[in-house]
Scaffold this motif. Structure first.
Motif, mmCIF file in Angstrom:
data_model
loop_
_atom_site.group_PDB
_atom_site.id
_atom_site.type_symbol
_atom_site.label_atom_id
_atom_site.label_comp_id
_atom_site.label_asym_id
_atom_site.label_seq_id
_atom_site.Cartn_x
_atom_site.Cartn_y
_atom_site.Cartn_z
ATOM 1 N N HIS A 73 0.804 -1.226 0.000
ATOM 2 C CA HIS A 73 0.000 0.000 0.000
ATOM 3 C C HIS A 73 0.840 1.280 0.000
ATOM 4 O O HIS A 73 0.385 2.310 -0.449
ATOM 5 N N ARG A 74 2.073 1.215 0.541
ATOM 6 C CA ARG A 74 2.885 2.427 0.655
ATOM 7 C C ARG A 74 3.854 2.591 -0.522
ATOM 8 O O ARG A 74 4.717 3.455 -0.492
ATOM 9 N N SER A 122 -5.878 -7.006 0.256
ATOM 10 C CA SER A 122 -5.882 -6.277 1.531
ATOM 11 C C SER A 122 -5.287 -7.099 2.662
ATOM 12 O O SER A 122 -4.861 -6.548 3.675
ATOM 13 N N MET A 123 -5.289 -8.409 2.530
ATOM 14 C CA MET A 123 -4.769 -9.253 3.610
ATOM 15 C C MET A 123 -3.247 -9.154 3.644
ATOM 16 O O MET A 123 -2.562 -9.630 2.740
ATOM 17 N N LEU A 124 -2.743 -8.537 4.694
ATOM 18 C CA LEU A 124 -1.297 -8.347 4.785
ATOM 19 C C LEU A 124 -0.566 -9.677 4.827
ATOM 20 O O LEU A 124 -0.997 -10.607 5.507
ATOM 21 N N GLY A 152 5.525 -5.212 5.335
ATOM 22 C CA GLY A 152 5.896 -4.460 6.533
ATOM 23 C C GLY A 152 6.288 -5.418 7.649
ATOM 24 O O GLY A 152 6.014 -6.624 7.567
ATOM 25 N N GLU A 153 6.892 -4.869 8.693
ATOM 26 C CA GLU A 153 7.270 -5.730 9.831
ATOM 27 C C GLU A 153 6.012 -6.311 10.473
ATOM 28 O O GLU A 153 6.041 -7.424 10.987
ATOM 29 N N GLY A 154 4.898 -5.561 10.395
ATOM 30 C CA GLY A 154 3.642 -6.084 10.944
ATOM 31 C C GLY A 154 3.222 -7.349 10.211
ATOM 32 O O GLY A 154 2.847 -8.356 10.823
ATOM 33 N N ALA A 155 3.340 -7.313 8.888
ATOM 34 C CA ALA A 155 2.950 -8.473 8.072
ATOM 35 C C ALA A 155 3.835 -9.674 8.353
ATOM 36 O O ALA A 155 3.431 -10.821 8.115
ATOM 37 N N THR A 158 2.363 -12.603 10.366
ATOM 38 C CA THR A 158 1.223 -13.397 9.882
ATOM 39 C C THR A 158 1.707 -14.776 9.420
ATOM 40 O O THR A 158 2.884 -14.966 9.082
ATOM 41 N N ASN A 182 9.144 0.017 9.305
ATOM 42 C CA ASN A 182 9.005 1.421 9.718
ATOM 43 C C ASN A 182 8.569 1.515 11.183
ATOM 44 O O ASN A 182 8.108 2.543 11.637
ATOM 45 N N TYR A 184 6.159 0.705 13.013
ATOM 46 C CA TYR A 184 4.764 0.714 13.459
ATOM 47 C C TYR A 184 3.901 -0.055 12.479
ATOM 48 O O TYR A 184 4.012 0.139 11.261
ATOM 49 N N ALA A 185 3.061 -0.914 13.003
ATOM 50 C CA ALA A 185 2.020 -1.543 12.187
ATOM 51 C C ALA A 185 0.723 -0.870 12.625
ATOM 52 O O ALA A 185 0.194 -1.165 13.702
ATOM 53 N N TYR A 186 0.278 0.067 11.829
ATOM 54 C CA TYR A 186 -0.746 1.012 12.249
ATOM 55 C C TYR A 186 -0.266 1.655 13.546
ATOM 56 O O TYR A 186 0.784 2.301 13.537
ATOM 57 N N HIS A 251 -0.481 6.072 9.529
ATOM 58 C CA HIS A 251 -0.693 4.875 8.715
ATOM 59 C C HIS A 251 -1.324 5.252 7.373
ATOM 60 O O HIS A 251 -0.910 4.782 6.320
HETATM 61 C C1 TPP Z 1 -3.929 -9.972 7.849
HETATM 62 C C2 TPP Z 1 -4.268 -8.522 8.133
HETATM 63 N N1 TPP Z 1 -4.360 -8.123 9.424
HETATM 64 C C3 TPP Z 1 -4.675 -6.820 9.717
HETATM 65 C C4 TPP Z 1 -4.902 -5.925 8.704
HETATM 66 C C5 TPP Z 1 -5.261 -4.456 9.026
HETATM 67 N N2 TPP Z 1 -4.103 -3.599 8.750
HETATM 68 C C6 TPP Z 1 -4.029 -2.924 7.570
HETATM 69 S S1 TPP Z 1 -2.577 -2.087 7.442
HETATM 70 C C7 TPP Z 1 -2.046 -2.610 8.955
HETATM 71 C C8 TPP Z 1 -0.674 -2.236 9.475
HETATM 72 C C9 TPP Z 1 0.400 -2.792 8.603
HETATM 73 O O1 TPP Z 1 1.678 -2.665 9.166
HETATM 74 P P1 TPP Z 1 2.937 -3.197 8.405
HETATM 75 O O2 TPP Z 1 2.718 -4.564 7.883
HETATM 76 O O3 TPP Z 1 4.089 -3.021 9.335
HETATM 77 O O4 TPP Z 1 3.063 -2.217 7.141
HETATM 78 P P2 TPP Z 1 3.098 -0.612 7.136
HETATM 79 O O5 TPP Z 1 1.681 -0.143 6.999
HETATM 80 O O6 TPP Z 1 3.747 -0.178 8.395
HETATM 81 O O7 TPP Z 1 3.897 -0.231 5.933
HETATM 82 C C10 TPP Z 1 -2.997 -3.434 9.555
HETATM 83 C C11 TPP Z 1 -2.839 -4.067 10.870
HETATM 84 C C12 TPP Z 1 -4.822 -6.407 7.356
HETATM 85 N N3 TPP Z 1 -5.017 -5.593 6.315
HETATM 86 N N4 TPP Z 1 -4.480 -7.696 7.102
#
Ligand code: TPP
Length: 327
Positions: A73-74, A122-124, A152-155, A158, A182, A184-186, A251
């Motif tokens: 997305h970024r 949309s599913m990270l 992202g580090e958030g992804a 998963t 970065n 932060y995940a959101y 975010h």
């Molecule tokens: C599997 C999943 N869980 C939660 C979300 C909701 N969500 C959308 S963006 C986001 C934060 C993502 O953080 P990161 O992966 O670190 O990427 P960044 O946005 O920091 O570049 C979340 C939790 C989603 N889209 N998919």
């Protein structure tokens, strides 16, 4: 014009200037989007990549058209570097007919197969097993093309992340996994979602190398990516490159990011990838003042033209919403 012929990364002065142009263009494009969002002109969600440009330029620079990227997305800049016209990209953000999906969705899901761009869902993390699948196709077809998969580090927390890396490692697939860490995940800070320092460490569980680098240093990113790409093309399997960076905005443009401090943001802004690279070019006499102005003017002209194209592009007809669908 310059005192050096080649850098240690085998980049000529002209190539360095081209990288500089891309950094400036991606910065300029994102900055304009922020303004357009505030003017109420943008229909797509905007997940600004301001501050993270060095990752896109350092990873995409030098890729072939046949190589695939799976951007996030970024990563609008990755679409541009892979060959999407800035006007078409802007029309996508406006939700106009001239955009990639002819006004049907936001920027996140656009695929451009002829340019080697796979649209994310949309599913990270879900793009990572798909990236491994694309890598498997390249391997079965005996090409030496590669796939760059961004996350992202958030992804990386998963299940899909682990499945994708496992598939790539077990089959020695030509995939370069690019983590844009970065912090932060959101609103969730890195240290609250994982117990390790470096996402890169996760690669060794799947039998390949992971490196953590300064994601705000475009040449460090380029060098790491080129090494990984060369290994992947040679059939030596995947690499994980974790690029430490910071997103300057929330975010998305509606997120004021109250979960972080002004001091933290100021600290990261002092590590802005652009002045660092500008200084590098100045020190080597690659960027005379008139060249800098020429590039800045070119960026302004390209972004202005993109906005004009988007504004002149028609709105989609409601009946068009269900065309181009596959069953
Ligand atoms: C599997 C999943 N869980 C939660 C979300 C909701 N969500 C959308 S963006 C986001 C934060 C993502 O953080 P990161 O992966 O670190 O990427 P960044 O946005 O920091 O570049 C979340 C939790 C989603 N889209 N998919």
């Amino acid at each position: 014009m310059t005192s050096i012929k080649r850098t240690k990364f085998s980049l000529t002065p002209d190539e360095l200037l081209e990288m500089f142009y891309w950094l400036k263009l991606i910065r300029g494009f994102d900055e304009r989007l922020t303004i357009l969002v505030r003017q109420g002109k943008i229909r797509s969600g905007v997940y600004s990549g301001l501050g993270q440009e060095a990752i896109i330029v350092g990873t995409c620079y030098g890729l072939r058209k046949e190589d695939y990227i799976c951007p996030l997305h970024r990563d609008l800049g990755a679409f541009l570097m892979k060959g999407v016209d800035p006007g078409v990209m802007m029309a996508q953000m406006y939700g106009k007919v001239g955009g990639l999906s002819k006004g049907r969705d936001s920027a996140l899901h656009s695929s451009v197969p002829e340019l080697g761009i796979f649209g994310n869902t949309s599913m990270l993390g879900a793009n990572l097993p798909v990236a491994a699948g694309i890598g498997l196709t390249f391997k079965m077809e005996q090409t030496d093309n590669v796939v760059l998969a961004y996350f992202g580090e958030g992804a990386s927390n998963t299940g899909d992340f682990h499945e994708g890396l496992n598939l790539a490692g077990a089959n020695q697939l030509p995939v370069v996994f690019i983590c844009e860490n970065n912090f932060y995940a959101y609103s969730v800070p890195f240290e609250k979602s994982m117990a390790i320092e470096d996402v890169a460490d996760r690669a060794q569980s799947y039998g390949f190398e992971g490196v953590a680098i300064n994601g705000n240093d475009v040449l460090a990113v380029y060098q790491a990516t080129q090494g990984a790409v060369r290994r992947a093309r040679a059939g030596e399997g995947p690499t994980l490159i974790e690029c430490k960076t910071y997103r300057w905005h929330g975010h998305s443009e509606h997120d004021k990011a109250f979960y972080r401090t002004d001091e933290e943001l100021a600290m990261w802004k002092s590590r802005d990838p652009l002045p660092v690279f500008t200084q590098f070019l100045h020190d080597r006499n690659v960027l005379p003042e008139e060249k800098l102005h020429e590039i800045e003017q070119r960026v302004t002209d390209v972004v202005d033209a993109a906005v004009r194209f988007a504004e002149n592009s028609p709105d989609p007809e409601p009946g068009e919403a269900v065309t181009d669908l596959w069953a």
